[in-house]
Each structure stands twice: as C-alpha cells, then as structure tokens.
Design an enzyme around this catalytic site. Structure first.
Site, mmCIF file in Angstrom:
data_model
loop_
_atom_site.group_PDB
_atom_site.id
_atom_site.type_symbol
_atom_site.label_atom_id
_atom_site.label_comp_id
_atom_site.label_asym_id
_atom_site.label_seq_id
_atom_site.Cartn_x
_atom_site.Cartn_y
_atom_site.Cartn_z
ATOM 1 N N CYS A 311 14.656 -64.807 -64.981
ATOM 2 C CA CYS A 311 14.415 -66.215 -64.631
ATOM 3 C C CYS A 311 13.008 -66.741 -64.952
ATOM 4 C CB CYS A 311 14.795 -66.514 -63.186
ATOM 5 S SG CYS A 311 13.824 -65.647 -61.948
ATOM 6 N N ARG A 352 21.727 -47.206 -64.686
ATOM 7 C CA ARG A 352 20.290 -47.474 -64.770
ATOM 8 C C ARG A 352 19.869 -47.243 -66.203
ATOM 9 N NH1 ARG A 352 16.690 -48.371 -61.081
ATOM 10 N NH2 ARG A 352 18.063 -47.604 -59.453
ATOM 11 N N GLU A 360 22.119 -64.483 -64.848
ATOM 12 C CA GLU A 360 21.078 -64.845 -63.882
ATOM 13 C C GLU A 360 21.283 -66.282 -63.431
ATOM 14 O OE1 GLU A 360 18.681 -62.965 -62.567
ATOM 15 O OE2 GLU A 360 16.989 -64.261 -62.064
ATOM 16 N N CYS A 463 17.253 -67.170 -56.831
ATOM 17 C CA CYS A 463 17.903 -66.632 -58.022
ATOM 18 C C CYS A 463 18.811 -65.482 -57.636
ATOM 19 C CB CYS A 463 16.892 -66.211 -59.082
ATOM 20 S SG CYS A 463 15.835 -64.832 -58.624
ATOM 21 N N ARG A 470 26.222 -52.725 -63.979
ATOM 22 C CA ARG A 470 26.387 -52.242 -62.599
ATOM 23 C C ARG A 470 27.765 -52.612 -62.048
ATOM 24 N NH1 ARG A 470 20.929 -51.490 -59.996
ATOM 25 N NH2 ARG A 470 19.812 -50.387 -61.658
HETATM 26 P P1 ATP Z 1 17.039 -50.923 -58.546
HETATM 27 O O1 ATP Z 1 16.437 -50.849 -57.186
HETATM 28 O O2 ATP Z 1 18.404 -50.366 -58.653
HETATM 29 O O3 ATP Z 1 16.093 -50.467 -59.622
HETATM 30 P P2 ATP Z 1 16.043 -53.553 -58.811
HETATM 31 O O4 ATP Z 1 15.689 -53.886 -57.419
HETATM 32 O O5 ATP Z 1 14.995 -53.105 -59.743
HETATM 33 O O6 ATP Z 1 17.246 -52.498 -58.827
HETATM 34 P P3 ATP Z 1 16.370 -56.287 -59.429
HETATM 35 O O7 ATP Z 1 14.993 -56.366 -59.953
HETATM 36 O O8 ATP Z 1 16.689 -56.876 -58.121
HETATM 37 O O9 ATP Z 1 16.848 -54.778 -59.445
HETATM 38 O O10 ATP Z 1 17.356 -56.855 -60.562
HETATM 39 C C1 ATP Z 1 18.531 -57.583 -60.259
HETATM 40 C C2 ATP Z 1 19.767 -56.938 -60.829
HETATM 41 O O11 ATP Z 1 19.561 -56.551 -62.186
HETATM 42 C C3 ATP Z 1 20.204 -55.663 -60.142
HETATM 43 O O12 ATP Z 1 20.962 -55.916 -58.991
HETATM 44 C C4 ATP Z 1 21.048 -55.010 -61.206
HETATM 45 O O13 ATP Z 1 22.338 -55.595 -61.251
HETATM 46 C C5 ATP Z 1 20.325 -55.389 -62.479
HETATM 47 N N1 ATP Z 1 19.433 -54.304 -62.925
HETATM 48 C C6 ATP Z 1 18.133 -54.125 -62.611
HETATM 49 N N2 ATP Z 1 17.630 -53.026 -63.222
HETATM 50 C C7 ATP Z 1 18.646 -52.504 -63.946
HETATM 51 C C8 ATP Z 1 18.766 -51.367 -64.801
HETATM 52 N N3 ATP Z 1 17.727 -50.570 -65.038
HETATM 53 N N4 ATP Z 1 19.957 -51.113 -65.378
HETATM 54 C C9 ATP Z 1 21.018 -51.927 -65.161
HETATM 55 N N5 ATP Z 1 20.974 -53.008 -64.367
HETATM 56 C C10 ATP Z 1 19.805 -53.311 -63.757
HETATM 57 ZN ZN ZN Z 2 15.279 -64.106 -60.837
HETATM 58 MG MG MG Z 3 14.441 -51.239 -60.460
#
Ligand code: ATP
Ligand code: ZN
Ligand code: MG
Length: 504
Positions: A311, A352, A360, A463, A470
C-alpha cells in the site's frame, strides 16, 4: 529515564555590543529565566526541570551562553527562544546575531540505560558512565538542534530500551474468534504434493515459485470469491499501484525505520550508454558469466526497494491533497503485481516465500468510517471462511511492536488502531498460518503523506492484505487435492484442473 541537558553556545554578533547593549542583555537574561522559559510549562514542575541560562559573558563580538534544563523547555529550545527574543533587544542597539556555534552539548541520563540502547551514530561523540548516570556528549550544530536531533536521539534510546522488553519483533497476540475444529481429510504438506503433481516448480530465484495452470486456477478462484463476496459488496475499486518503492515513500510510510533486513534493493544503471556497459557485455560473451562485481561498480542507488507492503506506493496519488467529503470512505484495491521480502532462513514451501501475490485493500476516511469499514470487512471475511472455504480458522488482535513503540495503541482514546491477523490451521504441521490481516493504521499514512479530508477531522486509513499463496496453502492443507471433496464454492470456480504439462 530522566534527561538533563547542558548546552554551551557562542553567539556571533555583527559588532561588539556597547555598554548599553550589555546592560540590555543582562535584563534580557533575567527576563528569559523568569518568564520566557517558564511559558507553557505545567504548574508544579520544579524550577530546576525547566531551561535556564546559568551563565553568560561577552568577549569581543561573541556572546557566550550556558543553558541547563531537565525535561521542560529543554536547553536547546530555550536557546532558540532566547535568540528570537534577543534579536529584538539587541536590534535596538544595532547589534545583529550572525550565527550560533555550539561548543558543548551534553545529556545526562539517570536510570537503567544499557549500552545496547545507545545508538551508534556520529552525533554521539562519547559516552561516559558514572554511578547511576550516563553522559552523552553530542557533536551537534545549531541546525541539528533546530531539527531536534537530541530529542530524536533520546526517543531512540527509549525505543531501544522498550524493544529489548519486546524481545525483537514479537507481537502481543489476543484471540478474537475461533471457528472450532473441522473434519480432517488430509494430512499432507501441500507444497510437496503440488510439486509432485507438477502444479508448481521452484523459480530460479530464492523463495520464488513458478505457478502452473492448476495452481493459477486456484488463485483465480480465490480472486473471484474475493471479488464477489468482498470487493463488490463493499464497493472497492481497482487501482494499479507502483511496484518500486522509493526511499521517499518508505520514509513517509515509516518503513524506513527498520525494513532494511527484509527488502529487495533496487538499483539503476549509472548511464544507459552502451559503451559504458561494453566491458560487461564482452565479459559475458567470452566467459558465459555475468561479472557481478563489475556490474556493481556501474550501478547507482539503491534508489529504494521492490514492493514490500504494497500500500505505501499508492499514497503519492493523494499526497498533499484534501479528499472531498462525498467520496469518503475511499475504498480501493491493488492486485497488479508481486511483493518481495527477503525471508532468509524462514522460507518455507509456498507459505513463506520471497516473492508473493497479494490483493491489497486500502480505505481512507474519518476515524469512525475507517473503523466501521474494518468491522464490515471482518464480517464478510468471516462469511467467506465459514461458508465458502469452510476453513478451520481463527482471528486475533496483534499489536505490532512498532505501533506499541509509537504509542499508537489507544491513540485518540480509540480502541480501533491495530491489526487483526487471520490464521488457518495446518494439519500437516499442527501449526497456525497467518493468511491475511486487517489493519486500522490511524492517521499514520495520512500524516506521513500529508492527506486531509474536507471536514477538517483527522484522516485515518486502513489496509488488508490477502495473500494468495497463504490462502492456497491453508486451503489445500485442510481440504487436500481431490476436487470432489472440496467445498462447492471453490470446486465450481476452479472447474476441471488443466493438465497442460506432462513430462517424460
Ligand atoms: P508473517 O508474520 O507470517 O511473516 P507478516 O506479519 O510479515 O506475516 P504482513 O506484513 O502482515 O505479514 O503481510 C500481510 C499479508 O501478506 C500476510 O497475511 C500474508 O498473507 C502475506 N505475506 C506476508 N509475507 C509473506 C511471505 N513471505 N510469503 C507469502 N505471503 C506473505
Ligand atoms: Zn498495507
Ligand atoms: Mg513477515
């Protein structure tokens, strides 16, 4: 952590003050200490906590000042207040103030300040410990003082002390809703099975997959569910956000505070003149290898990062503007490209990855509208996970460490700033996987990008990031690979799985 400030400064005058001017100076110092510096300080604050000029003298064209303070009208704030006042006083005697030279700036901190909480910055010339106190000797110019560098250093020390208590990037986690257990029909690891079925294969880069037709059928099915059940009913419109985030964007979004270990850096060529690059081309033509060290010498930057949070790069669209009342809450989304994170050793299956696909959602409005939209999203998401995907899932309020540090929790006396994570159970590993989130970010982005709303109320935003990898991992881990056993709402949208590739 009680700070005390001592500041010595030399004010260069345009000419030597006359005897009358020095007398006026003396009165100005007394007035500053008695009234000017006390202005705005809450009643009951002890006088020694408030800035004061503790000594002054005139030598030739130089006015030497020493100021001391605790936490109120800090020595540097007092200095600039005094300069402003002095300009009028000395002006009457045809003496101007040319420049300010800071000769000493020391901060004494009392309390438990571990070494690890003291930043390594060129501003900090030396650190001296005596019983129960730490003295920071700062190398700062008058301009640094005007930019409030000492205050920022102290905030940073405070933040580092708190971060130690948080123990790194941990979040405070609080269960909101739990679907309860669902029938277990599959125990496998979906990534392994997708690979075995040639639905996906590792890409050439780390944490990157090439998604075959069947995997993409699932992605598209999920997207159509999101469109029909969420984006359509709640009135979200599609935009296309850039996928290179400049340092300016990352500074304004706040990511520049700490995102460095997790981003993919973006560089540009020093020039697009082919002659400049000819040796690189030639090297490759002769050896078949790209001379990476030579390339490194020929690029500028990094100018920023590949899309990380999705975003932030939207915000320059509204930057510096005021949103008209009738348009609120603004509701938009982006699904135009990849997000990139250097997950290092954390890479795992498709759950991951370093390169992922996400829808988004972003919304802006008043605080009430922003919170209300988050509530509506929670409701429609719940409908999707219960009725369409039939997942075993839960949601939890999490407080990211940076928000806790910035004191954003409970800002405006409002409970709604914060993030809710959605997690799905993975039977094969017995763990929970965050597959999306909903965040109410308060005025963080509108402030950073200077966005206002017509009514003059504070602008807020939220957002929500829906991770397709996932969703896929969660769905397949729970429902397995037999479409006949998939919930109807998914199976019908996926249709017949395409077998485009067969290998010998
Ligand atoms: P995690 O704690 O699992 O690393 P995050 O808190 O880093 O997640 P956010 O920054 O909240 O994740 O990102 C929002 C969304 O983006 C997550 O809910 C997930 O669906 C997706 N996402 C984030 N990092 C990854 C990744 N490395 N691989 C796949 N999807 C991801
Ligand atoms: Zn965002
Ligand atoms: Mg993360």
């Amino acid at each position: 952590m009680q700070p005390r400030f001592t500041l010595s400064a030399d004010l260069q005058c345009s000419r030597e003050p006359s005897g009358e001017a020095v007398a006026a100076l003396e009165r100005a110092v007394a007035e500053a200490n008695d009234t000017l510096f006390v202005k705005g300080v809450p009643k009951g604050v002890p006088r020694e906590e408030v800035g004061r000029i503790t000594s002054w003298s005139v030598g030739g064209t130089t006015l030497h000042l020493v100021l001391e303070s605790g936490g109120y009208t800090r020595a540097h704030d007092a200095l600039f207040r005094f300069r402003k006042h002095l300009a009028g006083v000395l002006g009457k005697h045809q003496v101007g103030i040319r420049e300010i030279l800071v000769t000493r700036f020391a901060v004494v901190l009392t309390g438990d300040v571990p070494d690890s909480a003291i930043p390594r910055l060129p501003f900090i010339r030396s650190v001296e410990r005596r019983s129960g106190t730490v003295t920071l000797d700062l190398a700062v110019s008058a301009a640094d003082l005007e930019h409030r560098i000492p205050d920022r250093i102290l905030n940073l020390v405070e933040e580092k002390i708190q971060a130690r208590e948080y123990g790194g990037k941990t979040e405070h986690w609080e269960l909101v809703y739990e679907s309860g257990p669902k029938e277990r029909v599959y125990q496998g690891n979906p990534t392994e099975e997708m690979e075995a079925r040639h639905w996906i294969r590792h890409g050439a880069s780390r944490g990157q997959w090439i998604y075959g037709p069947q995997a993409v059928q699932l992605f598209r099915a999920f997207q159509s569910i999101v469109e029909e059940r969420i984006l359509g009913p709640l009135g979200f419109s599609e935009m296309v956000f850039p996928k290179v985030d400049t340092w300016d964007v990352l500074s304004r979004s706040g990511h520049a505070k700490g995102v460095y270990p997790e981003i993919y850096y973006v560089c540009t060529p020093k020039t697009r003149d082919p002659a400049f690059w000819e040796d690189v081309s030639d090297h490759f033509k002769v050896t078949g290898e790209v001379p990476v060290d030579l390339v490194r010498e020929k690029v500028d930057g990094p100018i920023g990062a590949l899309c990380y949070a999705q975003c932030p790069s939207f915000w320059p669209f509204v930057q510096g503007r005021t949103l008209a009342q009738g348009t609120l809450p603004v509701r938009i989304f982006d699904r135009s490209g990849t997000s990139h994170r250097y997950e290092s050793g954390g890479i795992h299956g498709i759950e991951r990855v370093d390169e992922f696909h996400r829808i988004e959602l972003v919304w802006l409005g008043t605080a009430a509208q922003t919170g209300e939209m988050a509530e509506q999203l929670h409701q429609v998401y719940r409908g999707v996970f219960e009725e369409v995907l039939e997942l075993e899932w839960r949601s939890a309020r999490v407080t990211p460490w940076f928000m806790a540090q910035e004191g954003m929790v409970g800002a405006c006396g409002c409970e709604t700033v914060g993030t809710t994570d959605y997690e799905a159970f993975l039977p094969y590993s017995g763990t929970w996987l965050e597959f999306q989130n909903v965040s109410v970010n308060g005025d963080k982005y509108p402030k950073g990008f200077n966005v206002k709303i017509q009514s003059g109320e504070p602008c807020w935003s939220g957002c929500s990031g829906i991770g397709l990898e996932r969703w896929t991992a969660a769905f397949l881990a729970q429902k397995g690979f037999d479409p006949a056993r998939w919930p109807e709402g998914v199976a019908s949208r996926v249709g017949e799985l395409k077998e485009i590739f067969r290998f010998l």
